[in-house]
Design an enzyme around this catalytic site. Structure first.
Site, PDB file in Angstrom:
ATOM      1  N   CYS A 193      -4.592 -19.238 -39.171  1.00 13.65           N
ATOM      2  CA  CYS A 193      -5.050 -18.102 -38.386  1.00 13.65           C
ATOM      3  C   CYS A 193      -6.515 -17.795 -38.694  1.00 13.65           C
ATOM      4  CB  CYS A 193      -4.188 -16.881 -38.692  1.00 13.65           C
ATOM      5  SG  CYS A 193      -4.579 -15.429 -37.677  1.00 13.65           S
ATOM      6  N   ASP A 233      -7.731 -14.957 -39.079  1.00 14.62           N
ATOM      7  CA  ASP A 233      -7.799 -13.728 -39.868  1.00 14.62           C
ATOM      8  C   ASP A 233      -8.686 -13.918 -41.097  1.00 14.62           C
ATOM      9  OD1 ASP A 233      -7.013 -11.624 -41.832  1.00 14.62           O
ATOM     10  OD2 ASP A 233      -5.556 -11.093 -40.295  1.00 14.62           O
ATOM     11  N   ARG A 255      -8.737 -12.532 -43.818  1.00 16.01           N
ATOM     12  CA  ARG A 255      -8.057 -12.376 -45.093  1.00 16.01           C
ATOM     13  C   ARG A 255      -7.305 -13.628 -45.520  1.00 16.01           C
ATOM     14  NH1 ARG A 255      -4.550  -7.421 -43.149  1.00 16.01           N
ATOM     15  NH2 ARG A 255      -4.448  -8.897 -41.391  1.00 16.01           N
ATOM     16  N   HIS A 279       0.762 -16.156 -41.359  1.00 12.37           N
ATOM     17  CA  HIS A 279       0.746 -15.140 -42.412  1.00 12.37           C
ATOM     18  C   HIS A 279       1.456 -13.883 -41.938  1.00 12.37           C
ATOM     19  CE1 HIS A 279      -2.472 -12.444 -40.754  1.00 12.37           C
ATOM     20  NE2 HIS A 279      -2.822 -13.551 -40.125  1.00 12.37           N
ATOM     21  N   CYS A 325       0.394 -10.617 -39.266  1.00 12.01           N
ATOM     22  CA  CYS A 325      -0.538 -11.222 -38.316  1.00 12.01           C
ATOM     23  C   CYS A 325      -0.714 -10.318 -37.092  1.00 12.01           C
ATOM     24  CB  CYS A 325      -0.041 -12.594 -37.879  1.00 12.01           C
ATOM     25  SG  CYS A 325      -1.132 -13.439 -36.713  1.00 12.01           S
TER      26      CYS A 325
END
Length: 203
Positions: A40, A42, A44, A96, A99
């Protein structure tokens, strides 16, 4: 502008050379990772950091909600290069928990182009709607959808012609499905690994 990032870069480069004087010379010489990470976007969920690998040790493709759609030329180009040129041995599809893309796919709100991108997740949701809707806790429900999405993307990767052709010619290649927890920094293996001798299980 962004002088702090440039300073960070210089400090990082100096640390790497201090620890290993030949590090960057080896990076220039070749790229030979054993792993392709499909994850992803993302911020993080930084691929190399999570599994503690240096630059050059993992080929990475990231997009919203870690999708592997068979109609996406960007993803397919990465997949073919990783399999045919780099000869990676492991493809890691990594979602994750928490999400935002997975949540956005089914919350009913209109966001524009991203709605089209997230359509495969809605398909997974509708396929498993009865079991998902039976989960009273929304977090538990979304976490399970994250897992189901990873499983579907593993299937997409494993059934792609580039991967199938690699297996046909006897290339060592495995496709794995993992989920990362933002809460504790740990990866969970969903035990849906597919290899050349394995049958494919439809999610």
């Amino acid at each position: 502008m962004l002088d702090h990032l440039k300073a960070n870069n210089r400090a990082w480069s100096e640390r790497m050379v201090s620890a290993d004087a030949g590090f960057f010379r080896r990076l220039v010489a070749q790229q030979a990772p054993e792993y392709l990470w499909i994850g992803c976007s993302d911020s993080r969920v930084p691929a190399n950091v999570i599994v503690d690998l240096d630059p050059g040790e993992m080929f990475v493709h990231r997009n919203i909600a870690n999708l592997a759609p068979p109609q996406d030329a960007n993803y397919l180009s990465v997949l073919q290069f990783a399999v045919d040129v780099l000869k990676v041995k492991h493809i890691l599809v990594v979602g994750h928990y928490g999400c935002g893309g997975v949540a956005a796919a089914i919350d009913g709100k209109r966001r524009g182009l991203i709605d089209h991108w997230l359509h495969p997740i809605r398909e997974v949701y509708h396929q498993h709607r009865h079991s998902l809707d039976a989960m009273a806790d929304q977090t538990v429900r979304l976490n399970r959808l994250c897992e189901l999405n990873v499983m579907r993307q593993v299937q997409n990767v494993a059934t792609d012609m580039f991967v199938q052709d690699a297996w046909t010619r006897g290339q060592e290649l495995w496709v794995h499905g993992w989920v990362y927890s933002l809460a504790n920094g740990l990866i969970s293996d969903l035990n849906v690994t597919v290899g050349r001798t394995d049958g494919l299980t439809r999610v």
